[in-house]
Design a protein around this motif. Structure first.
Motif, PDB file in Angstrom:
ATOM      1  N   ASN A 249      31.962  -6.138  17.480  1.00 41.25           N
ATOM      2  CA  ASN A 249      33.022  -7.113  17.699  1.00 41.25           C
ATOM      3  C   ASN A 249      33.004  -8.168  16.596  1.00 41.25           C
TER       4      ASN A 249
ATOM      5  N   SER B  58      34.394 -10.963  16.370  1.00 42.71           N
ATOM      6  CA  SER B  58      34.318 -12.324  16.892  1.00 42.71           C
ATOM      7  C   SER B  58      32.880 -12.812  16.953  1.00 42.71           C
TER       8      SER B  58
ATOM      9  N   ALA C  57      33.468 -17.335  10.927  1.00 42.70           N
ATOM     10  CA  ALA C  57      34.828 -17.812  11.199  1.00 42.70           C
ATOM     11  C   ALA C  57      35.618 -17.963   9.900  1.00 42.70           C
TER      12      ALA C  57
ATOM     13  N   LEU D 180      36.808 -14.543   8.888  1.00 42.55           N
ATOM     14  CA  LEU D 180      37.851 -14.063   9.805  1.00 42.55           C
ATOM     15  C   LEU D 180      39.170 -14.782   9.581  1.00 42.55           C
TER      16      LEU D 180
END
Length: 435
Positions: free
Chosen positions: A147, A149, A154, A157
């Motif tokens: 995943n 996430s 961050a 992403l």
């Protein structure tokens, strides 16, 4: 003596290419599956048609086309395709890749950098991509089975779009078998039930399916095989499962929600899936006990005991006999009346405790072991409940400055139906007595 080590003549020509390589799609239109990304309205197709391809992170299980799609994206956008693996690459490798990409850019050629298993890079390594993504030195395409996430920074992403690839369905795998047979120039020697079993063995992994097909194509047999004969010759692909990865959390979530949804068949299925994948039954015993105290609570007070007894039975019996005790608990929990009233009351009480801080109890319920405390009013006016005819005084037990809350709201199901009657009765008496 040299003859002892002779393994045969040197091959007269190049080694045959693996079937997976021979069937590698040459255009995105030839990619099997992933229509949600590559279809006319899919985000990847829309980006390509608009000429605005940006950095991407492909998230999906093995063998569904992440590497192939990345390679084809480079072809369709006239970018140089460069592939590295986060497992085998370090800081020095990244520096070389970035420097070469800069030189290539100065010569007018862009670079699509495909990073397999990108989640394996640490934070500093992931951060090293950022300036080169921002100035256009590279177009990053990462691939991960975990995943994003949880595994990717961050900052990374925010500069890349996550696109989810799904395991190949039965129809997709069937199309892949057809293509393989066309490439081989003959049909696989399998009866209908064996063909279906072959697709199941692949478990949604196209690469695994092609490897199985290649094994079957090499067999010299006189008649088509049925399912039993195929199963004897081939091993089923191991289920994708990592005790600390997404599959672990996805399956325990499915089990928990099936129990909560009072579906014993679904609950047993996910329970069995986890056992087949090698999950520790003790972990399942702990999670089942949690389900009892979270989703059943006092609607069936026996549920917790059933789980603890099953857990203890497993500890005494071990696997596989003890697994059945846990399966019994799964069925019992799924069919038990459900209530999260006690769980909700506990959380509400914790919130209230945090909010009210150090508010003292009312003095009438404090003990007075010394004269000073007695003079301060400790214990004054306390009504001993057992002295009442109905053993209920109705006094206030919350801090004097706190308005009486209502945490526990039992439901009209199971044993909590009786508890609700008692709660309503005591509430009526409390109001009558001004408590």
């Amino acid at each position: 003596m040299a003859d002892l080590f002779d393994i045969g003549d040197e091959p007269s020509g190049p080694a045959p290419r693996p079937l997976a390589d021979r069937l590698r799609p040459r255009t995105l239109a030839e990619v099997i599956g992933q229509d949600q990304l590559l279809g006319p309205d899919g985000p990847l197709r829309v980006m390509l048609d608009a000429g605005s391809l940006g950095s991407i992170v492909f998230w999906g299980p093995p063998g569904v086309g992440k590497t192939t799609i990345a390679r084809l994206l480079a072809h369709e956008t006239d970018l140089e395709f460069v592939q590295i693996s986060a497992i085998f690459s370090g800081v020095a490798d990244l520096k070389r890749v970035f420097e070469t990409a800069k030189q290539r850019r100065r010569a007018g050629q862009g670079t699509l950098l495909f990073v397999d298993e990108i989640h394996r890079f640490n934070k500093a390594q992931q951060d090293s991509f950022l300036p080169h993504m921002e100035d256009g030195t590279i177009l990053l395409v990462g691939a991960t089975t975990e995943n994003p996430s949880f595994e990717l920074n961050a900052a990374l992403l925010s500069r890349a779009q996550v696109m989810v690839l799904t395991r190949l369905g039965e129809d997709d795998l069937g199309d892949l078998v057809t293509r393989a047979e066309e490439e081989l120039g003959r049909a696989l020697p399998l009866e209908g039930d064996a063909r279906r079993a072959l697709l199941e063995m692949a478990d949604g992994d196209g690469r695994a399916l092609l490897n199985l097909i290649e094994q079957i194509a090499a067999w010299k047999i006189d008649a088509p095989l049925d399912q039993k004969a195929l199963s004897q010759r081939l091993m089923r692909r191991a289920a994708q499962y990592d005790k600390t990865g997404d599959a672990h959390y996805n399956l325990i979530s499915a089990l928990h929600k099936s129990v909560r949804g009072s579906d014993p068949d679904a609950a047993l299925y996910w329970f069995a899936r986890m056992l087949e994948a090698g999950e520790d039954p003790r972990y399942l015993a702990r999670r089942l006990t949690r389900m009892a105290v979270e989703d059943i609570c006092l609607a069936d007070p026996q549920a917790q005991s059933v789980c603890l007894d099953a857990w203890q039975s497993y500890e005494r019996l071990g696997s596989p006999e003890g697994d059945l005790a846990l399966a019994n608990a799964v069925i019992y929990l799924a069919l038990a009346p459900k209530s999260n009233a006690a769980y909700a009351a506990y959380k509400a009480a914790r919130r209230a405790a945090k909010k009210t801080g150090s508010e003292p109890p009312p003095k009438h319920i404090l003990n007075a072991p010394t004269k000073l405390m007695e003079d301060e009013g400790y214990g004054a006016g306390y009504a001993y409940d057992h002295d009442q005819d109905d053993a209920f005084s109705g006094q206030n037990y919350f801090p004097d400055t706190m308005e009486r809350p209502e945490f526990y709201r039992p439901v009209e199901r199971g044993f909590e139906r009786d508890l609700k009657k008692r709660l309503d009765y005591f509430g009526k008496l409390r109001r009558e007595r001004g408590g």
